[in-house]
Design a protein around this motif. Structure first.
Motif, PDB file in Angstrom:
ATOM      1  N   ASP A 183       0.819  -1.220   0.000  1.00  0.00           N
ATOM      2  CA  ASP A 183       0.000   0.000   0.000  1.00  0.00           C
ATOM      3  C   ASP A 183       0.850   1.266   0.000  1.00  0.00           C
ATOM      4  O   ASP A 183       0.332   2.360   0.176  1.00  0.00           O
ATOM      5  N   GLY A 184       2.161   1.146  -0.201  1.00  0.00           N
ATOM      6  CA  GLY A 184       3.028   2.313  -0.304  1.00  0.00           C
ATOM      7  C   GLY A 184       3.954   2.475   0.885  1.00  0.00           C
ATOM      8  O   GLY A 184       4.365   1.502   1.518  1.00  0.00           O
ATOM      9  N   PHE A 241       2.686   9.911  10.471  1.00  0.00           N
ATOM     10  CA  PHE A 241       2.394  11.302  10.154  1.00  0.00           C
ATOM     11  C   PHE A 241       2.257  11.569   8.657  1.00  0.00           C
ATOM     12  O   PHE A 241       1.813  12.637   8.258  1.00  0.00           O
ATOM     13  N   LYS A 242       2.611  10.587   7.800  1.00  0.00           N
ATOM     14  CA  LYS A 242       2.513  10.812   6.359  1.00  0.00           C
ATOM     15  C   LYS A 242       2.450   9.482   5.642  1.00  0.00           C
ATOM     16  O   LYS A 242       3.123   8.529   6.028  1.00  0.00           O
ATOM     17  N   ASN A 243       1.612   9.416   4.593  1.00  0.00           N
ATOM     18  CA  ASN A 243       1.528   8.242   3.729  1.00  0.00           C
ATOM     19  C   ASN A 243       1.879   8.653   2.311  1.00  0.00           C
ATOM     20  O   ASN A 243       1.399   9.682   1.824  1.00  0.00           O
ATOM     21  N   LEU A 244       2.712   7.872   1.663  1.00  0.00           N
ATOM     22  CA  LEU A 244       3.061   8.092   0.262  1.00  0.00           C
ATOM     23  C   LEU A 244       2.561   6.896  -0.535  1.00  0.00           C
ATOM     24  O   LEU A 244       2.764   5.755  -0.123  1.00  0.00           O
ATOM     25  N   VAL A 285       0.682  -2.224  -6.648  1.00  0.00           N
ATOM     26  CA  VAL A 285       2.070  -2.492  -7.023  1.00  0.00           C
ATOM     27  C   VAL A 285       2.926  -2.382  -5.766  1.00  0.00           C
ATOM     28  O   VAL A 285       2.865  -1.391  -5.042  1.00  0.00           O
ATOM     29  N   LEU A 286       3.720  -3.395  -5.517  1.00  0.00           N
ATOM     30  CA  LEU A 286       4.510  -3.487  -4.296  1.00  0.00           C
ATOM     31  C   LEU A 286       5.621  -2.434  -4.249  1.00  0.00           C
ATOM     32  O   LEU A 286       6.345  -2.243  -5.213  1.00  0.00           O
ATOM     33  N   THR A 287       5.732  -1.751  -3.125  1.00  0.00           N
ATOM     34  CA  THR A 287       6.872  -0.893  -2.855  1.00  0.00           C
ATOM     35  C   THR A 287       7.918  -1.770  -2.172  1.00  0.00           C
ATOM     36  O   THR A 287       7.662  -2.322  -1.100  1.00  0.00           O
TER      37      THR A 287
END
Length: 124
Positions: free
Chosen positions: A31-32, A44-47, A54-56
Motif C-alpha cells: 500500500d506504499g 504522520f505521512k503516507n506516500l 504495485v509493491l513498494t
C-alpha cells in the motif's frame, strides 16, 4: 518487552529505513510508504508511489536526511524539505526495483532490479 507497535499497512512490510537523526522511520509495503514519528509514536505521512497494488520494495533515507529513495515499479526520490514531493523519478528500469541507495552527499542514486543489474544515476 515490546515498547511500541506500529499498525496500518495492508500487507507485509518489505523494507524500512531510519532518518539520519533517528526521529523518523519509513516503512514500505503493497500500500506504499508510511512515515512514522518515533518520538510520539505515530504515522504522520503516507506516500502512494504505485497505485493499484504495485509493491513498494525499497525505502532508504540518504545520510543527510534530506531525501527518501523509494523503489518498486521504478525508483523515486522524495524531498523531505519539499513536503515529501517527488523530486526525481528514474523510470527507465525494465523490471521491479529491489533496492535504492544514495551515494555520498546524495549526488548519485544506486538502483538494483530484478533484471540482475545495478544502475547508477546522477541525482541532479
Amino acid at each position: 518487552e515490546n515498547v511500541a507497535k506500529f499498525e496500518g499497512h495492508k500487507g507485509p512490510i518489505t523494507a524500512m529505513s531510519f532518518s539520519e537523526n533517528g526521529y523518523h522511520l519509513a516503512t514500505a509495503a503493497i500500500d506504499g510508504v508510511k512515515l512514522w514519528d518515533l518520538r510520539k509514536p505515530k504515522n504522520f505521512k503516507n506516500l502512494t508511489p504505485y497505485p493499484g497494488g504495485v509493491l513498494t520494495t525499497s525505502v532508504k533515507f540518504d545520510l543527510s536526511g534530506l531525501y527518501l529513495g523509494v523503489g518498486g515499479a521504478d525508483a523515486r526520490v522524495y524531498g523531505v524539505k519539499q513536503d515529501w514531493a517527488v523530486v526525481k523519478t528514474f523510470s527507465d528500469i525494465p523490471m521491479e526495483v529491489t533496492s535504492v541507495l544514495f551515494g555520498k552527499d546524495a549526488e548519485q542514486v544506486f538502483v538494483s532490479s530484478m533484471d540482475r543489474n545495478l544502475r547508477i544515476f546522477g541525482a541532479q
